[in-house]
Design a protein around this motif. Sequence first.
Motif, mmCIF file in Angstrom:
data_model
loop_
_atom_site.group_PDB
_atom_site.id
_atom_site.type_symbol
_atom_site.label_atom_id
_atom_site.label_comp_id
_atom_site.label_asym_id
_atom_site.label_seq_id
_atom_site.Cartn_x
_atom_site.Cartn_y
_atom_site.Cartn_z
ATOM 1 N N GLY A 16 -22.723 33.619 -8.339
ATOM 2 C CA GLY A 16 -22.531 33.263 -9.734
ATOM 3 C C GLY A 16 -21.771 34.339 -10.498
ATOM 4 N N SER A 17 -21.169 33.962 -11.616
ATOM 5 C CA SER A 17 -20.309 34.878 -12.362
ATOM 6 C C SER A 17 -21.057 36.067 -12.955
ATOM 7 C CB SER A 17 -19.587 34.116 -13.486
ATOM 8 O OG SER A 17 -20.523 33.504 -14.356
ATOM 9 N N LYS A 18 -22.353 35.888 -13.278
ATOM 10 C CA LYS A 18 -23.123 36.972 -13.893
ATOM 11 C C LYS A 18 -23.353 38.139 -12.940
ATOM 12 C CE LYS A 18 -25.520 34.112 -17.295
ATOM 13 N NZ LYS A 18 -26.826 33.629 -17.823
ATOM 14 N N ALA A 19 -23.191 37.902 -11.649
ATOM 15 C CA ALA A 19 -23.417 38.964 -10.662
ATOM 16 C C ALA A 19 -22.225 39.914 -10.556
ATOM 17 C CB ALA A 19 -23.713 38.341 -9.291
ATOM 18 N N LEU A 20 -21.096 39.529 -11.133
ATOM 19 C CA LEU A 20 -19.881 40.336 -11.014
ATOM 20 C C LEU A 20 -19.806 41.413 -12.096
ATOM 21 C CD1 LEU A 20 -19.173 37.808 -9.272
ATOM 22 C CD2 LEU A 20 -16.792 38.174 -9.958
ATOM 23 N N THR A 21 -19.220 42.537 -11.730
ATOM 24 C CA THR A 21 -18.956 43.597 -12.699
ATOM 25 C C THR A 21 -17.731 43.213 -13.522
ATOM 26 O OG1 THR A 21 -17.489 44.802 -11.206
ATOM 27 C CG2 THR A 21 -19.854 45.321 -11.084
ATOM 28 N N ASN A 22 -17.496 43.936 -14.612
ATOM 29 C CA ASN A 22 -16.315 43.667 -15.433
ATOM 30 C C ASN A 22 -15.028 43.823 -14.632
ATOM 31 O OD1 ASN A 22 -17.897 43.170 -17.663
ATOM 32 N ND2 ASN A 22 -17.652 45.219 -18.537
ATOM 33 N N SER A 23 -14.981 44.861 -13.797
ATOM 34 C CA SER A 23 -13.765 45.090 -13.008
ATOM 35 C C SER A 23 -13.552 43.978 -11.986
ATOM 36 C CB SER A 23 -13.832 46.451 -12.310
ATOM 37 O OG SER A 23 -14.949 46.534 -11.457
ATOM 38 N N GLU A 24 -14.625 43.424 -11.447
ATOM 39 C CA GLU A 24 -14.493 42.324 -10.486
ATOM 40 C C GLU A 24 -13.999 41.048 -11.176
ATOM 41 O OE1 GLU A 24 -17.869 43.440 -7.108
ATOM 42 O OE2 GLU A 24 -18.488 42.458 -8.977
ATOM 43 N N LEU A 25 -14.492 40.796 -12.377
ATOM 44 C CA LEU A 25 -14.024 39.622 -13.129
ATOM 45 C C LEU A 25 -12.539 39.755 -13.471
ATOM 46 C CD1 LEU A 25 -17.064 39.161 -15.535
ATOM 47 C CD2 LEU A 25 -16.376 37.578 -13.721
ATOM 48 N N ILE A 26 -12.140 40.943 -13.871
ATOM 49 C CA ILE A 26 -10.731 41.179 -14.185
ATOM 50 C C ILE A 26 -9.874 41.047 -12.935
ATOM 51 C CG2 ILE A 26 -9.064 42.947 -14.928
ATOM 52 C CD1 ILE A 26 -11.197 43.923 -16.893
ATOM 53 N N ALA A 27 -10.399 41.495 -11.798
ATOM 54 C CA ALA A 27 -9.661 41.404 -10.538
ATOM 55 C C ALA A 27 -9.353 39.950 -10.184
ATOM 56 C CB ALA A 27 -10.464 42.060 -9.415
ATOM 57 N N ILE A 28 -10.289 39.053 -10.491
ATOM 58 C CA ILE A 28 -10.053 37.634 -10.225
ATOM 59 C C ILE A 28 -8.897 37.117 -11.072
ATOM 60 C CG2 ILE A 28 -11.036 35.314 -10.483
ATOM 61 C CD1 ILE A 28 -13.726 36.462 -9.634
ATOM 62 N N LEU A 29 -8.820 37.569 -12.313
ATOM 63 C CA LEU A 29 -7.735 37.156 -13.200
ATOM 64 C C LEU A 29 -6.395 37.714 -12.745
ATOM 65 C CD1 LEU A 29 -9.508 37.701 -16.650
ATOM 66 C CD2 LEU A 29 -9.010 35.509 -15.566
ATOM 67 N N LEU A 30 -6.391 38.976 -12.296
ATOM 68 C CA LEU A 30 -5.149 39.614 -11.863
ATOM 69 C C LEU A 30 -4.649 39.056 -10.524
ATOM 70 C CD1 LEU A 30 -5.878 43.351 -12.786
ATOM 71 C CD2 LEU A 30 -4.589 41.659 -14.102
ATOM 72 N N ARG A 31 -5.579 38.602 -9.679
ATOM 73 C CA ARG A 31 -5.302 37.966 -8.387
ATOM 74 C C ARG A 31 -4.808 38.947 -7.319
ATOM 75 N NH1 ARG A 31 -5.036 32.473 -8.251
ATOM 76 N NH2 ARG A 31 -3.503 32.507 -6.569
ATOM 77 N N THR A 32 -3.801 39.739 -7.623
ATOM 78 C CA THR A 32 -3.253 40.670 -6.625
ATOM 79 C C THR A 32 -3.082 42.057 -7.238
ATOM 80 O OG1 THR A 32 -0.967 40.126 -7.220
ATOM 81 C CG2 THR A 32 -1.984 38.832 -5.441
ATOM 82 N N GLY A 33 -3.018 43.037 -6.362
ATOM 83 C CA GLY A 33 -2.808 44.403 -6.810
ATOM 84 C C GLY A 33 -1.327 44.761 -6.780
ATOM 85 N N SER A 34 -1.059 46.040 -6.540
ATOM 86 C CA SER A 34 0.321 46.504 -6.443
ATOM 87 C C SER A 34 0.539 47.126 -5.065
ATOM 88 C CB SER A 34 0.594 47.548 -7.533
ATOM 89 O OG SER A 34 -0.175 48.728 -7.300
ATOM 90 N N SER A 35 1.719 47.653 -4.851
ATOM 91 C CA SER A 35 2.011 48.291 -3.562
ATOM 92 C C SER A 35 1.211 49.576 -3.382
ATOM 93 C CB SER A 35 3.513 48.608 -3.464
ATOM 94 O OG SER A 35 3.911 49.451 -4.535
ATOM 95 N N GLU A 36 0.707 50.121 -4.498
ATOM 96 C CA GLU A 36 -0.009 51.400 -4.430
ATOM 97 C C GLU A 36 -1.524 51.260 -4.448
ATOM 98 O OE1 GLU A 36 1.442 53.742 -7.637
ATOM 99 O OE2 GLU A 36 3.490 53.869 -6.855
ATOM 100 N N MET A 37 -2.032 50.136 -4.911
ATOM 101 C CA MET A 37 -3.493 49.963 -4.983
ATOM 102 C C MET A 37 -3.861 48.491 -4.916
ATOM 103 S SD MET A 37 -4.125 50.812 -9.045
ATOM 104 C CE MET A 37 -3.109 52.314 -8.961
ATOM 105 N N ASP A 38 -5.079 48.221 -4.406
ATOM 106 C CA ASP A 38 -5.508 46.825 -4.326
ATOM 107 C C ASP A 38 -5.957 46.356 -5.711
ATOM 108 O OD1 ASP A 38 -8.269 47.441 -4.797
ATOM 109 O OD2 ASP A 38 -8.584 47.813 -2.670
#
Length: 241
Positions: A16-38
């Motif tokens: 469920g969504s409440k189990a995620l941290t703020n950074s994990e929720l944002i990561a879902i929105l961003l979908r992908t990282g960059s060449s330097e970091m996930d």
Amino acid sequence: MKAGSDMPREKLIEMGSKALTNSELIAILLRTGSSEMDVLELSQKLLKKYGSLTKLLAADLSEFSSIKGIGPAKAVTLKAALEIGNRVFKEIASTTRKSLRDPESVYYLCHDMTLLEEEAVRVISLDSKLNLSGYDTISLGTIDSSLLHPREVFKQAIKKAAAAVIVVHNHPSGDPTPSIEDIKITEKLSEAGKIIGIKLLDHVIIGKGKYYSFSASKSFDVLEVQHVVAREGYGTYKATR
């Protein structure tokens, strides 16, 4: 890393969504990282830069786009998601706080004013039983008693047949302590309200996690206010008739 980008989605599905941290929720929105970091590292970097979701919401779209790894598409997605969250909170506040009984309820109704980078004035109209009739933003910019005419404050209240109003404005500095100008404005509006027949119930100044109430003649810390209320029974509004 593939695992880094997939884990938050899997965690949401499983827990469920409440189990995620703020950074994990944002990561879902961003979908992908960059060449330097996930993507998780990128979202953590973003949160560290701004310090909170509230400050993320207040950031301009161009600020997001300037961060390496966050292009226009990611910036737009992030900004839209944050704004949806803000509107949900405002919708809940406006529908659940139909009756304003104290300065705390005013703070939560107008919490979005903490995000503004310039001063604004909002007028809340109430009926004789302190039920919310509506609210209007009437000024944006420097608040000056010579510019903030009672006519503008009470105009919408008269249209709504209000029995009382609460004036709210923000201090972008974060410190809600009233200035001499704030005191002058409050005195002028109070006198005008007596003449018009619409009571100025309170003037609340919104700061960062704090607010000042003229009716209670003091400042309150949002995190401590429940204890203050229980101990002192501060600033409860009374019906006008």
